[in-house]
Design a protein around this motif. Sequence first.
Motif: not given
Length: 307
Positions: A66-73
């Motif tokens: 989830l944290s990686f998705v947030d960074i990419c988003y």
Amino acid sequence: MQQENFTISSFFFLEGFSRYPRLEIFLFIFSLIMYLITLLGNSTLILIIILDLRLQTPMYFFLGNLSFVDICYTSASIPTLLVNLLSSQKTIFFSGCAIQMYLSLAMGSTECVLLVVMAYDRYVAICNPLRYPIIVNRWVCIQMASVSWMTGCLTALLESSFALKTPLCGNLIDHFTCEILAVLKLACTSSLLMDMIMLVISILLLPIPMLLICISYVFILSTILRISSAEGRNKTFSTCGAHLTVVILYYGAALSMYLKPSSSHSQEIDKIISLLYGVLTPMLNPIIYSLRNKEVKDAMKKLLGKI
């Protein structure tokens, strides 16, 4: 067809908040601070999950995703916003617009599915704790995370490919990013197929996941209420309270953007909601999980103690 070729070989103007020039410097400072906090918070959370052996569990594996998705988003749109807020030429090339649209859709859709997976993980952990290590083993975690990423990437590919093939009459996007709904407002003609694709994917990724999450929490709450001690109830609920908070923030913003009548808000309000959706929710996720989770706080103190 001539107009479509012009758009593909050229660039777009992003109107953003140019109607309010005095507001742009404030939005630049606000967005920059939120973006830096997002990068720092989510990167730190990923780091402590990798380094601390106590956090090598399914719940934290999904939290790391989830944290990686947030960074990419946030990284898909906020850097462009920051540049345009300080520039008089608020432009983006077609290829950059296509990449931005795809990444934003892919990461947003992935997070929708990932939040359902995290709800299922909490359901099994609380309602069936004895079989939890068997049901949610490492291989199952990898499979569920992979399904989340594949679903997000494939639905985004479908949406963005159809949107970018649509003939466009003009190249002025009334938004600060290549948001798909803002781009489709430039379409020369309405497309029933595109509207159906958007509607079906929105239903699959918003109301249905929300329903599954609600069902999971009905079972979770019923199990928690059967626990005799108040301390036990509080301790059990604390393991899923952070996730529930994130779900409410994320889906509240997403529903207000994608499942509303087109005339219910002005475009300026849509931009504000999109900005908050893009920077505020990803920034709050690691803060919420850190404040409500003793294991994360202990791991963070341990990491800071080594620095």
